[in-house]
Scaffold this motif. Structure first.
Motif, PDB file in Angstrom:
ATOM      1  N   ASP A 119       0.821  -1.205   0.000  1.00  0.00           N
ATOM      2  CA  ASP A 119       0.000   0.000   0.000  1.00  0.00           C
ATOM      3  C   ASP A 119       0.861   1.262   0.000  1.00  0.00           C
ATOM      4  N   MET A 120       1.978   1.247   0.706  1.00  0.00           N
ATOM      5  CA  MET A 120       2.882   2.404   0.705  1.00  0.00           C
ATOM      6  C   MET A 120       3.420   2.653  -0.706  1.00  0.00           C
ATOM      7  N   GLY A 121       3.796   1.586  -1.389  1.00  0.00           N
ATOM      8  CA  GLY A 121       4.264   1.716  -2.766  1.00  0.00           C
ATOM      9  C   GLY A 121       3.162   2.222  -3.681  1.00  0.00           C
ATOM     10  N   ARG A 122       1.962   1.713  -3.472  1.00  0.00           N
ATOM     11  CA  ARG A 122       0.802   2.123  -4.272  1.00  0.00           C
ATOM     12  C   ARG A 122       0.529   3.613  -4.093  1.00  0.00           C
ATOM     13  N   ARG A 123       0.546   4.072  -2.845  1.00  0.00           N
ATOM     14  CA  ARG A 123       0.309   5.504  -2.583  1.00  0.00           C
ATOM     15  C   ARG A 123       1.411   6.368  -3.180  1.00  0.00           C
ATOM     16  N   GLY A 124       2.643   5.894  -3.106  1.00  0.00           N
ATOM     17  CA  GLY A 124       3.757   6.648  -3.690  1.00  0.00           C
ATOM     18  C   GLY A 124       3.600   6.813  -5.196  1.00  0.00           C
ATOM     19  N   LEU A 125       3.249   5.728  -5.890  1.00  0.00           N
ATOM     20  CA  LEU A 125       3.026   5.805  -7.335  1.00  0.00           C
ATOM     21  C   LEU A 125       1.820   6.684  -7.661  1.00  0.00           C
TER      22      LEU A 125
END
Length: 162
Positions: A119-125
């Protein structure tokens, strides 16, 4: 003071995605689209440069690999149409959709810490895509970050393939 009343009309009252631009969607995708549109209409800032015809309706489509923002007034009369190349957005959309797929799979099969990492990666993208969309619209449409973020979600919805 007059400028303040003009700002009160700088928002969207309706957003539609062109059905011909949409791929067949599963329930997760349909849910994401509905939430993004609901959230966008609930609270947004959408100022069309050189226009005071708001509040606005927005029709989003893809035509010949270009993103089309057809902006209309409350009476559904054309205000402006902005056509943007999708090339600068293509990589980030592809990466974002891939990580969203991983996230939905993780929700069903992974530990909370694995879900959080994805989810952290998803939010960053998502933030990266939002900033790029804002940049591409600069000088055409002024948005706040939350509005641009929800619009990026809808632009991605046009690219989801099963």
């Amino acid at each position: 003071m007059g400028n303040e009343s003009a700002k009160n009309t700088n928002f969207l009252t309706d957003v539609e995605l062109d059905p011909d631009s949409l791929a067949i969607a599963n329930q997760d995708v349909l849910h994401e689209r509905r939430i993004a549109i609901f959230d966008l209409l609930e609270e947004n800032y959408f100022e069309v440069e050189g226009s005071d015809a708001g509040p606005y309706k927005l029709y989003i489509s893809v035509l010949d690999q270009k993103l089309v923002f057809d902006i209309r007034n409350a009476d559904d009369e054309a205000v402006k149409t902005h056509i943007l190349s999708l090339s600068p957005l293509r990589r980030i959309i592809r990466d974002y959709l891939m990580i969203c797929d991983s996230y939905h799979h993780a929700i069903r099969n992974s530990t909370p810490s694995q879900i959080e990492a994805i989810d952290m990666g998803r939010r960053g993208l998502h933030n990266e895509g939002t900033e790029l969309l804002e940049l591409r619209l600069k000088g055409k449409i002024n948005l706040n970050f939350d509005t641009a973020r929800r619009l990026f979600t809808l632009v991605c919805a046009l690219h989801i393939r099963l």
